[in-house]
Design an enzyme around this catalytic site. Structure first.
Site, PDB file in Angstrom:
ATOM      1  N   TYR A 511       0.847  -1.182   0.000  1.00  0.00           N
ATOM      2  CA  TYR A 511       0.000   0.000   0.000  1.00  0.00           C
ATOM      3  C   TYR A 511       0.891   1.244   0.000  1.00  0.00           C
ATOM      4  O   TYR A 511       2.063   1.183   0.425  1.00  0.00           O
ATOM      5  CB  TYR A 511      -0.919   0.010   1.226  1.00  0.00           C
ATOM      6  N   TYR A 545      -0.653 -10.117  -0.986  1.00  0.00           N
ATOM      7  CA  TYR A 545       0.452  -9.469  -0.257  1.00  0.00           C
ATOM      8  C   TYR A 545       0.506  -9.990   1.167  1.00  0.00           C
ATOM      9  O   TYR A 545      -0.502 -10.445   1.720  1.00  0.00           O
ATOM     10  CB  TYR A 545       0.279  -7.947  -0.248  1.00  0.00           C
ATOM     11  N   ARG A 566      -2.446 -12.229   2.381  1.00  0.00           N
ATOM     12  CA  ARG A 566      -3.829 -11.876   2.088  1.00  0.00           C
ATOM     13  C   ARG A 566      -4.127 -12.174   0.632  1.00  0.00           C
ATOM     14  O   ARG A 566      -3.286 -12.006  -0.244  1.00  0.00           O
ATOM     15  CB  ARG A 566      -4.077 -10.389   2.337  1.00  0.00           C
ATOM     16  N   HIS A 569      -7.259  -8.259  -3.469  1.00  0.00           N
ATOM     17  CA  HIS A 569      -8.573  -7.648  -3.305  1.00  0.00           C
ATOM     18  C   HIS A 569      -8.487  -6.137  -3.457  1.00  0.00           C
ATOM     19  O   HIS A 569      -7.405  -5.539  -3.376  1.00  0.00           O
ATOM     20  CB  HIS A 569      -9.157  -7.984  -1.935  1.00  0.00           C
ATOM     21  N   HIS A 571     -10.419  -2.704  -1.702  1.00  0.00           N
ATOM     22  CA  HIS A 571     -11.271  -2.256  -0.603  1.00  0.00           C
ATOM     23  C   HIS A 571     -12.284  -1.217  -1.087  1.00  0.00           C
ATOM     24  O   HIS A 571     -11.969  -0.367  -1.930  1.00  0.00           O
ATOM     25  CB  HIS A 571     -10.435  -1.581   0.486  1.00  0.00           C
TER      26      HIS A 571
END
Length: 643
Positions: A511, A545, A566, A569, A571
């Site tokens: 991120y 990730y 994870r 995806h 969000h």
């Protein structure tokens, strides 16, 4: 599906306080006119209320009942029965007196009324164990089963504490072995676990106050339930050992059950793990065999065969007798294994080793009571329940000072590493599944709307506003993705002017807040839906990730052998006037870490099937005419938000 067969045995049960006065009525109900009253030396005086209640129906008495029901004693009683032409048997006492009544009934077919003064439970079984020439044999027949049992709590008040303890554990043994018997079924399971729970909670109370009627009633009801279990299914190793030790070595019946039970459970535990887990829960402990041992110690019961008078030299012969004939048992029986079990029982070794955990109920009650003046009822409930669960956790796991200090240090390190852009406590909540649990409880009660998912630790308040059709990737490399999103109400009506926050990882799984060299926010933006409830934008295909591994949460995962990954995806957080907030994620169908059944699922347990969607591979023209060389992905999805 679990198949089973259940046969109920027709015993009439009269339970209560003062019910001894109903014995005449119950005898008459069976057609009895001449009663032989059976008892033993220890209950001769306690039998007086029975004599009084029977009155003129009492034809004769025999007070010579003995342990293990020797056939010669049965012969003596038969002579008394024949001499007085008795047509009904009434027995008051424990297992020995009940055994004598059964032995007479199976030989004469006379009806029986039993008034137990102990917690043996044999009064509701069609099983008879008799001893002849130093060997105990067991048989079962409908003719052995007593017709009526009268439970009067007051008849147990004179039972000494020591006898109450061993008799109660004897009853518990019936319930324990019923749970892993080949004929086990849901009805017997329920009775067995109820019996174990009652015995575990009532024996310590009775030891502290022998006159406590509620505890006595609890134990008497447990004896009935456990005896019913014994009557319905077959018994295994524990009962075979106790019959061997009692019949061949003349050890006292209930005391032998008390000593052997934890060790028989420990022997069978590897082959009956699920049963032992249920027993442990009923006992209020984490380990069933040691939990029973600790209960016996707490109540002052015997813990070794040595103190019952058995010689260590007799152990090999006892093991030989106990394994001479095959019988059903969860774990394979070997002479060496049973001999080791008996040696452990002879020495009184605590199963599993370690130390007994003290009862900290007094401390828990004090702490809970300290919050009695909390003005907010909800706050009081949350805090006091937290105290109870924490106290249970440290007690059930026998937490040491070093372990608790490590936990404190762990939380301290989580606090130190937490910043405005790195929330280690959210991460901890995520990997323990608590975030998902609270999310389901809070947001997943409207089945006609899109499921929610966890917020995650990388949301940042106030993302930059973006126009429809813009590219939120900030020029970062990756497979281009066109998102065409609709926001509707539960009935499909468009929701205009909804605030839609979007954030995701780059193609390396990071991120923007994890990349300090980036100039400003990327791969995160805030949109507003148009009149049709639509939001359209460019981004890049998200990548799987790992969650941050450089803090205490990552260290915990590594130490426990869990992966940190994870599933890929995007969000979404959607807010609209007159509607409930929706926080959710869309997962890339076919991506890694989606299948929890393999043990390689999403590490924060955020995946829901309806949130796994197609990010469709495309080539050629794009929806807005943007030139793209090679593959791009199309994400189309409609979010239904609740009012």
């Amino acid at each position: 599906m679990r198949g089973f067969v259940y046969s109920a045995h027709p015993v009439r049960v009269v339970f209560g306080s003062g019910t001894v006065t109903q014995v005449r009525e119950e005898v008459a109900r069976l057609g009895g006119k001449r009663v032989l009253l059976l008892s033993g030396p220890s209950v001769r005086d306690a039998a007086q209320p029975v004599r009084d209640a029977l009155g003129s129906l009492l034809a004769a008495e025999f007070d010579g009942a003995a342990m293990h029901t020797p056939v010669e004693v049965t012969g003596q009683a038969l002579e008394v029965l024949a001499e007085h032409e008795a047509d009904c048997l009434v027995a008051i006492g424990g297992g020995s007196t009940t055994g004598l009544a059964k032995a007479l009934a199976v030989r004469t077919d006379l009806p029986q009324v039993i008034l137990p003064t102990t917690y043996a439970g044999s009064e509701v079984t069609p099983v008879l164990g008799e001893t002849e020439n130093g060997r105990k044999t067991t048989r079962s027949s409908p003719a052995i089963l007593p017709e009526t049992v009268i439970y009067d709590v007051h008849l147990t008040l004179g039972l000494p504490v020591a006898v109450s303890v061993t008799s109660g554990v004897n009853a518990m043994a019936h319930a324990v072995e019923a749970l892993y018997a080949p004929q086990a079924n849901p009805i017997v399971d329920g009775m067995a676990l109820d019996a174990i729970t009652r015995i575990a909670r009532s024996l310590p109370v009775l030891v502290d106050d022998p006159s406590d009627l509620d505890a006595r009633a609890d134990l008497l009801q447990a004896a009935w339930l456990a005896g019913t279990c014994l009557a319905t299914v077959g018994m295994g190793l524990h009962h075979k050992l106790c019959h061997t030790l009692g019949g061949s070595f003349d050890l006292p019946h209930a005391e032998t059950h008390t000593v052997i039970l934890p060790h028989a459970m420990a022997y069978n535990a590897p082959a009956a793990t699920e049963v032992m887990t249920r027993i442990a829960a009923a006992l209020g402990t984490t380990d069933a065999p040691s939990g029973v041992h600790d209960l016996v110690v707490r109540c002052g019961g015997p813990t070794s065969l040595r103190e019952l008078g058995m010689s260590l030299d007799d152990v090999p012969h006892a093991a030989e007798l106990a394994t001479a004939k095959p019988y059903p048992n969860p774990r394979e029986l070997t002479r060496e294994g049973i001999e080791d079990l008996l040696r452990q029982a002879w020495h009184g070794t605590r199963p599993g080793g370690g130390r007994a955990v003290p009862d900290l109920g007094w401390l828990t009650r004090q702490v809970v009571a300290s919050f009695d003046q909390t003005p907010d009822p909800r706050a009081k409930q949350l805090v006091t329940d937290l105290v109870r669960h924490l106290h249970h956790y440290v007690t059930a796991n026998d937490v040491t000072q070093d372990e608790w200090q490590y936990a404190i240090d762990f939380l301290t390190r989580a606090g130190h590493i937490t910043t405005d852009t790195r929330q280690e406590f959210v991460l901890l909540s995520d990997v323990l599944g608590v975030s998902s649990a609270v999310d389901v409880l809070t947001n997943s009660r409207t089945p006609d709307t899109t499921p929610s998912a966890v917020l995650g630790p990388f949301y940042v308040e106030g993302p930059p506003a973006a126009e429809h059709g813009s590219d939120i990737s900030g020029g970062l490399p990756g497979t281009p993705m066109w998102a065409d999103i609709r926001v509707t109400g539960p009935d499909g009506e468009p929701v205009p002017d909804a605030v839609v926050d979007v954030w995701q990882s780059n193609e390396d799984g990071y991120y923007d807040v994890q990349l300090p060299d980036l100039d400003g926010p990327v791969l995160r933006a805030r949109f507003r839906s148009d009149a049709d409830g639509r939001v359209r934008f460019w981004s890049i295909l998200p990548k799987e990730y790992p969650i941050p591994e450089d803090g205490p949460v990552g260290q915990m995962l590594a130490a426990t052998g869990r992966h940190p990954w994870r599933a890929p995806h995007v969000h979404f957080m959607i807010n609209a006037p007159g509607h409930q907030q929706l926080i959710t994620q869309l997962f890339v169908r076919g991506g890694p870490y989606l299948d929890a059944s393999s043990g390689r699922g999403d590490t924060v347990f955020g995946v829901k099937d309806s949130l796994v969607v197609d990010f469709v591979p495309r080539h050629g023209p794009t929806p807005d005419g943007r030139a793209v060389d090679g593959e791009w992905r199309l994400l189309e999805f409609t979010f239904r938000i609740a009012r």
